[in-house]
Design an enzyme around this catalytic site. Sequence first.
Site, mmCIF file in Angstrom:
data_model
loop_
_atom_site.group_PDB
_atom_site.id
_atom_site.type_symbol
_atom_site.label_atom_id
_atom_site.label_comp_id
_atom_site.label_asym_id
_atom_site.label_seq_id
_atom_site.Cartn_x
_atom_site.Cartn_y
_atom_site.Cartn_z
ATOM 1 C CB SER A 1 -0.966 -0.038 1.178
ATOM 2 O OG SER A 1 -1.829 -1.146 1.059
ATOM 3 C CE LYS B 1 -20.106 20.126 9.026
ATOM 4 N NZ LYS B 1 -18.747 20.481 8.568
#
Length: 314
Positions: free
Chosen positions: A122, A174
């Site tokens: 990764s 949000k």
Amino acid sequence: MTNRADDIIDRRRLRRKLTFWRVAAFVVAALAIAGAASFAMRDSLSVADQIARVRIEGTITENEELLKRLKRIGEAAHVKGVIVTVDSPGGTTAGGEAIYEAVRKLAGEKPVVAQVGTLAASAGYMIASAADHIVARQSSIVGSIGVLVQFPDVTGLMDMVGVKLEGVKSSPLKAEPSPFTPTTEEERAMLRALVMDSYDWFVGLVEERRPLSRAEVLAVADGSIFTGRQALERKLVDSLGGEEKAIEWLASKGVDDKLDVIEWKPEPRGGLLSTLSAASVIGALTGLDRAGTDRLFLDGLVSVWHPAGRSFRD
């Protein structure tokens, strides 16, 4: 009275001796600490021509000290070549990006080779790809190219204990996703767009740095991990071996292979208590290794290989 006076004199003499030995012990401890610090820093302070070694290990985050160290190596005229030793399962995508850019800048100053130890997965592989040549062990673990975002869902637990969270927000997305509310399809779409944008960037980076077409990169960028031998076949690394192979490549770039390899270590700071981070304490109490506990505190997008999980999707 005579015996009492003798006792007082003896106690005073004993206190003087005790004070002397306390001071002596303090001086010896101070000298030992200063000597240890000097020993730890002696390599990076050497001004003789050398090959610098930098270790990048464990979970990757934005590491300001490492970035400054790489910059100092690039500015050091006596450093003729650099070996970046990578042994990491990855970490935050932004942390890998910052170190990647620092290694690329360093490679503009002098030859840089990456030497993979046990693992470069990764974000660890992202950093290795910043070097101009990658050496891996035959049994190294390489790859896991991808990006991941994870979040818990504790709504079942909240229902069990009778807890409810209420709030008022400016728009539906949000502060989402939230562990306190079920994830909606709209929220999943937002997260997928976020992940895929960073994934496309990661794939483009590998395409740019490795002798692979985009189609070839996409074929290996499905989160799969490979041995060093498999990675060599797929052109994710350039050669098999250890540090001696890395030095051979540096020699092909005009670096004297007889130069000493000097490790540039982190500058000590904060003293003994600096090791008592939250991750260290949890690791000590639970028996988890440091890399495992560090992952508990990762935030944002991550590029990290989780061998203990049910899936290798990174």
